[in-house]
Design an enzyme around this catalytic site. Structure first.
Site, PDB file in Angstrom:
ATOM      1  N   HIS A  22      70.778  50.121  56.134  1.00  0.00           N
ATOM      2  CA  HIS A  22      71.414  49.527  54.963  1.00  0.00           C
ATOM      3  C   HIS A  22      70.368  49.024  53.984  1.00  0.00           C
ATOM      4  O   HIS A  22      70.637  48.132  53.180  1.00  0.00           O
ATOM      5  CB  HIS A  22      72.360  48.411  55.406  1.00  0.00           C
ATOM      6  CG  HIS A  22      73.400  48.916  56.362  1.00  0.00           C
ATOM      7  ND1 HIS A  22      74.621  49.400  55.952  1.00  0.00           N
ATOM      8  CD2 HIS A  22      73.363  49.084  57.711  1.00  0.00           C
ATOM      9  CE1 HIS A  22      75.300  49.822  57.017  1.00  0.00           C
ATOM     10  NE2 HIS A  22      74.555  49.638  58.096  1.00  0.00           N
ATOM     11  N   LYS A  75      36.284  40.824  55.750  1.00  0.00           N
ATOM     12  CA  LYS A  75      35.748  39.765  56.606  1.00  0.00           C
ATOM     13  C   LYS A  75      34.500  39.157  55.981  1.00  0.00           C
ATOM     14  O   LYS A  75      34.345  37.927  55.925  1.00  0.00           O
ATOM     15  CB  LYS A  75      35.398  40.329  57.992  1.00  0.00           C
ATOM     16  CG  LYS A  75      36.592  40.549  58.893  1.00  0.00           C
ATOM     17  CD  LYS A  75      36.125  40.796  60.325  1.00  0.00           C
ATOM     18  CE  LYS A  75      37.308  40.991  61.256  1.00  0.00           C
ATOM     19  NZ  LYS A  75      36.944  41.160  62.652  1.00  0.00           N
ATOM     20  N   GLU A 110      44.312  51.479  60.854  1.00  0.00           N
ATOM     21  CA  GLU A 110      42.922  51.040  60.920  1.00  0.00           C
ATOM     22  C   GLU A 110      42.029  52.107  61.559  1.00  0.00           C
ATOM     23  O   GLU A 110      40.842  52.193  61.265  1.00  0.00           O
ATOM     24  CB  GLU A 110      42.845  49.731  61.719  1.00  0.00           C
ATOM     25  CG  GLU A 110      41.913  48.725  61.080  1.00  0.00           C
ATOM     26  CD  GLU A 110      42.061  47.336  61.688  1.00  0.00           C
ATOM     27  OE1 GLU A 110      42.846  46.547  61.136  1.00  0.00           O
ATOM     28  OE2 GLU A 110      41.411  47.035  62.695  1.00  0.00           O
TER      29      GLU A 110
HETATM   30  O1  PA5 Z   1      41.095  46.412  65.711  1.00  0.00           O
HETATM   31  C1  PA5 Z   1      40.228  45.710  65.250  1.00  0.00           C
HETATM   32  O2  PA5 Z   1      39.023  45.832  65.541  1.00  0.00           O
HETATM   33  C2  PA5 Z   1      40.566  44.591  64.283  1.00  0.00           C
HETATM   34  O3  PA5 Z   1      41.905  44.623  63.916  1.00  0.00           O
HETATM   35  C3  PA5 Z   1      40.260  43.245  64.927  1.00  0.00           C
HETATM   36  O4  PA5 Z   1      41.048  43.094  66.077  1.00  0.00           O
HETATM   37  C4  PA5 Z   1      40.542  42.094  63.964  1.00  0.00           C
HETATM   38  O5  PA5 Z   1      39.873  42.306  62.767  1.00  0.00           O
HETATM   39  C5  PA5 Z   1      40.138  40.774  64.590  1.00  0.00           C
HETATM   40  O6  PA5 Z   1      38.800  40.831  64.995  1.00  0.00           O
HETATM   41  P1  PA5 Z   1      38.223  39.809  66.024  1.00  0.00           P
HETATM   42  O7  PA5 Z   1      38.906  40.015  67.324  1.00  0.00           O
HETATM   43  O8  PA5 Z   1      36.767  40.112  66.100  1.00  0.00           O
HETATM   44  O9  PA5 Z   1      38.480  38.443  65.470  1.00  0.00           O
END
Ligand code: PA5
Length: 464
Positions: free
Chosen positions: A319, A433, A290
């Site tokens: 394996h 989202k 990410e």
């Molecule tokens: O690292 C990030 O920003 C994302 O993975 C968020 O943690 C994830 O999308 C969840 O977002 P939120 O905490 O706003 O629900």
């Protein structure tokens, strides 16, 4: 006893894996850039723009006292959150609690039973709600944005289950972790007077494991979170080493970057030889993907960068995957996580002395066998020209796990500098989202919903 992680980069080099490895010359060609990126990190840190770097020194008294109180009162802890709001806590529980935590011991000794609602599969959620009796359960709703559909939807279900079972005391069964000021969850916390913790300003989801996002579940599970932070702090000190080319987190990034860009290693496999460390590979997969998988560079040009993180488990995947790793395409680099001292060694009792093909195991331990299997994989990878490195945990403990997470967070940010991208945003995630908002009818997203419906129309000739 040395309790520091050891990073061994030997098998990433040309000396050991030949043409697929990195020469000292190629590595040092990046030293000026490394110095510049390091200086930039220090400047941003001093200006408070890399808030995650200060987390090892945060005051955690509030978390400790709340955790003590709820551990005495509740049996189950349901963690409703997704992505960065789940993976860190899950990794901590898997690494630092009993492997069958939910099945053993009294909660006073072993902490609350831990459940992670990090998917919205209705069958999975329903099953979880069924096994956690509401009167004995605390539900932790975690969303930094306070608006993620999956988490907020789970909250609505939790609220109605609680209202039906414990009535007006439902608020005592819920705790929130969210932005200190913004979002629906923050304002609901205020209007409903629900206990809440903050995700500190400037700390993104995937960098938040050392905030209440990871620490509250960990403390409720019975993990020593002070030791976790002590490990992170010691790594912070260690990463201040000079010259910067001696910094293990930076070296991790530099090798990964060179292997991706110069040697075509587009896939980075993390393979713990420990079931307990498997969650760390999952956590790493998210922070790496990410943070570094980006279309735009800092100047706004299309660059489409990022190596693909993959998790594998030693020995299980010997394996399943290792055939591919040893003989398949030369597109991977491997990070092996090794445990020097397992908590239990587990003796294989001598038997069948007359059968040499079996008797050799007698008197040895499972820890010995694990080490032999790990060395076998490292040898096979190296001999077949597959770059690999090993990170050794002297033991699995909050102190070593804290070191690991902090080092990899810093490595991720440093890698952002190498790729010249912003590792702290996630525009690709926002696509999904907002699409969910649109398709579920959230006001303000009507046009988007229409675009998606048009864009997703199937063509009859391709549907059988
Ligand atoms: O690292 C990030 O920003 C994302 O993975 C968020 O943690 C994830 O999308 C969840 O977002 P939120 O905490 O706003 O629900």
């Amino acid at each position: 006893m040395d309790r520091n992680l050891v990073f061994d980069f030997t098998n990433l080099t040309e000396e050991t894996v030949g043409a697929h490895g990195i020469t000292d010359g190629l590595l040092s060609s990046l030293s000026d850039r490394a110095v510049g990126i390091h200086a930039d990190i220090l400047t941003r840190r001093n200006k408070g723009r890399l808030a995650f770097m200060e987390l090892p020194y945060a005051n955690i008294e509030g978390i400790l006292s709340y955790a003590k109180k709820v551990r005495d009162r509740f049996e189950n802890f349901v963690n409703a959150g997704i992505g960065g709001s789940a993976l860190g806590a899950q990794a901590l529980v898997l690494a630092l609690c009993h492997p069958f935590h939910n099945l053993v011991g009294s909660k006073a000794v072993s902490g609350m039973r831990m459940f992670f609602a990090d998917n919205i599969d209705p069958d999975f959620l329903d099953g979880m709600f069924e096994v956690c009796e509401p009167p004995k359960t605390l539900y932790n709703i975690i969303t930094k944005s306070g608006s993620t559909a999956e988490t907020m939807g789970t909250f609505l279900i939790v609220k109605s289950i609680l209202e039906k079972t414990v009535g007006s005391s439902w608020r005592d069964h819920v705790v929130f972790t969210t932005d200190p000021e913004k979002g629906d969850l923050r304002s609901i916390a205020e209007s409903e007077r629900i206990t809440s913790f903050d995700v500190p300003e400037g700390v993104g989801g995937r960098f938040s494991v050392l905030t209440p996002v990871g620490l509250l579940p960990a403390a409720c599970a019975g993990i020593d979170i002070q030791e976790l932070l002590a490990g992170a702090a010691v790594m912070d000190k260690r990463l201040a080493v000079t010259p910067v080319m001696d910094n293990p987190a930076y070296l991790f990034s530099l090798y990964q970057y060179l292997l991706d860009r110069e040697k075509g290693k587009r896939v980075t496999v993390m393979m713990p030889y420990s079931s307990r460390l498997y969650g760390l590979a999952d956590w790493f997969r998210q922070i790496w993907a990410e943070s570094l998988g980006k279309r735009k560079d800092l100047g706004g040009a299309d660059v489409y960068v990022g190596s693909t993180p993959v998790k594998a488990l030693g020995v299980t995947d010997q394996h399943s995957q290792v055939q591919l790793y040893v003989e398949g395409p030369f597109d991977k680099v491997f990070t092996i996580l090794r445990v020097e001292r397992f908590e239990h060694e587990l003796l294989m009792e001598p038997a069948y002395a007359e059968r040499a093909s079996l008797a050799y195991l007698g008197g040895r331990t499972m820890a010995d066998l694990m080490e032999a299997e790990l060395k076998g994989t490292v040898y096979a990878l190296t001999a077949n020209g597959r770059p690999n490195m090993t990170i050794t945990f002297p033991e699995i403990a909050p102190y070593t796990v804290g070191q690991f997470m902090y080092a990899l967070e810093v490595a991720t940010v440093f890698s952002g500098g190498l790729y010249r991208i912003n590792p702290l945003d996630q525009p690709g995630v926002e696509w999904g989202k907002t699409a969910a908002f649109a398709l579920m009818g959230r006001p303000g997203y009507e046009n988007r919903a229409e675009d998606i419906r048009r864009g997703l129309a199937s063509h009859e000739r391709y549907v059988k």
